[in-house]
Design an enzyme around this catalytic site. Structure first.
Site: not given
Ligand code: NAD
Length: 434
Positions: A122, A211, A263, A331
């Site tokens: 996002t 959202n 989120c 979170r």
């Molecule tokens: P998360 O923190 O669970 O996962 C992110 C991962 O990225 C981590 O494991 C981290 O180690 C890895 N990472 C960071 N930099 C990196 C790099 N350069 N190379 C490889 N790996 C790297 O986050 P999430 O909850 O999966 O959210 C990810 C995105 O999706 C966010 O922008 C969030 O807003 C969006 N999103 C999340 C949800 C949800 O329900 N969690 C739903 C829709 C959208």
């Protein structure tokens, strides 16, 4: 198609496993070596129903692999997804895009042949332009297109949400990229899922607008709940009474302790920052951010009031820590505001959550963790329900009665009936119900 998924968290792992299940060949990349080690051993680092089986099947079929080394995965990919975190930046609440930009740079250095770079994280409006500029600058000869493809899955129902979504949004002006995206999501075309092709900026804004709208809906019904308490009305009946109007809709009208999670809090805040920067404040969202933050803090006062105004030396059994059921995600969970306020007021808190206690331990100190719901409330002066896990909906209330030292139950999710609880002799306080 060959897919590289950069970031193997809640979104990256689910998306990667689902794309593999669609028949694509997916490599999930993460910088966190311990996460990748666990995945390689067949362990799932997060709790998400059904994910273990989906990952195992696709690994077994040779369509899903995990690595910390992005090189081969990116070089061979038709599409590289950026699914890294975009938390609130400390201090100002803007989305922290440093992980996205670092991933863009890395992709630029490793891509080979026409590559579609897809932002699934996002990200605020205009981030796609910046990702494109970073790639162009790092690798001037690269043949690529940057696409916005926000993710709408909900933790706890993530696989279903990914495979049977209400819609897929794809933001790009490149027809070549659109072709790749159509191919990636082809199984969904067969299900007649609406696929919206928009400009990149529009797509980026759709995610935040969605959202923010949901956050407005939750905050609206929470304020109605407060009003119900003040005037002697029942918020569940108000919800039903308004929700049956098709223009309003019944979902997301459950009053509770305020929204949390990975989120809504950060995305509503980031949207207000984008809007202010654009000279076009979204005042309704500004207010929602403020009202929700205050509400989470006020929930501790509600508990203290229910316990006679003083919790010094008292023990409170808390059921549920995660921001919602069926996830271990802590979170911005309401429990992170409520529990410290209770312990600061002098209470001893004993908490139980079916899946999130290992995460909670990293974020919450000064409380005891119990092995079951009944152990949490054993001898306690009150039971407080913060997260509505199914197992808390079906507690043996006779056992609850004998376990508790008093008869006070504070239910911040309205999962029990006030009449029934009163009949059983509980002093039962819920949200927005007489
Ligand atoms: P998360 O923190 O669970 O996962 C992110 C991962 O990225 C981590 O494991 C981290 O180690 C890895 N990472 C960071 N930099 C990196 C790099 N350069 N190379 C490889 N790996 C790297 O986050 P999430 O909850 O999966 O959210 C990810 C995105 O999706 C966010 O922008 C969030 O807003 C969006 N999103 C999340 C949800 C949800 O329900 N969690 C739903 C829709 C959208």
């Amino acid at each position: 198609m060959r897919v590289a998924m950069i970031g193997t968290g809640y979104v990256g792992l689910v998306s990667g496993a689902c794309f593999a299940d669609f028949g694509h060949v997916v490599t999930c990349v993460d910088k966190d070596a311990s996460k990748i080690d666990r995945l390689k051993k067949g362990e799932i680092p997060i709790f998400e129903p059904g994910l273990d089986a989906l990952v195992a099947q696709n690994v077994e079929a040779g369509r899903l692999a995990f690595t910390t080394e992005a090189k081969d995965a990116i070089a061979s990919a038709d599409a590289v997804f950026i699914a890294v975190g975009t938390p609130s930046r400390r201090g100002d609440g803007h989305a922290d895009l440093s992980y996205v930009y670092a991933a863009a740079k890395e992709i630029a250095e490793l891509m080979d042949g026409f590559t579609v770079v897809v932002t699934k994280s996002t990200v605020p409006v205009g981030t796609g332009d910046e990702v494109e500029a970073i790639i162009r600058e790092t690798n001037p000869d690269a043949d690529f297109a940057v696409v916005s493809n926000p993710e709408f899955l909900r933790e706890g129902a993530a696989i279903k949400d990914f495979k049977i979504p209400d819609r897929v949004v794809v933001g790009t002006d490149s027809e070549r990229a659109r072709e790749v995206m159509r191919e990636l999501y082809r199984p969904l075309f067969l299900n007649e899922t609406p696929i919206l092709f928009t400009s990149r900026r529009t797509s980026e804004l759709i995610k935040y607008a969605a959202n923010a709208f949901l956050a407005v809906k939750i905050t609206f019904i929470n304020e109605m709940a407060d009003l119900c308490e003040a005037v002697g009305a029942n918020v569940q009946e108000v919800s039903r009474g308004i929700g049956l109007d098709g223009r309003i809709g019944r979902k997301f009208l459950n009053a509770g302790p305020g929204y949390g999670g990975s989120c809504f809090p950060k995305d509503t805040l980031a949207l207000t920052k984008t809007a202010n920067d654009a000279g076009c404040p979204v005042r309704i969202v500004d207010t929602v951010v403020e009202v929700n933050a205050a509400r989470k803090r006020a929930m501790a006062d509600k508990v203290i009031k229910a316990m006679g105004g003083d919790v010094k030396g008292k023990t409170i059994g808390v059921l549920g820590l995660a921001f919602k059921p069926n996830t271990d995600d802590m979170r911005d969970a309401p429990s992170l505001d409520i529990i410290p306020a209770l312990t600061e007021a002098g209470a001893t808190v004993r908490a139980y959550d079916p899946e999130s206690m290992h995460e909670a331990e990293k974020l919450l100190s000064g409380l005891d963790y119990a092995e079951s719901a009944y152990a949490a409330i054993d001898g306690a002066d009150a039971m407080v329900i913060i997260t509505e896990w199914d197992q808390f909906r079906a507690l043996d209330l006779d056992r609850v009665k004998t376990s508790l030292k008093s008869d006070i139950v504070v239910d911040l999710r309205n999962i029990y009936s006030p009449e029934d609880m009163a009949k059983r002799g509980f002093t039962y306080i819920s949200v927005g119900r007489p």
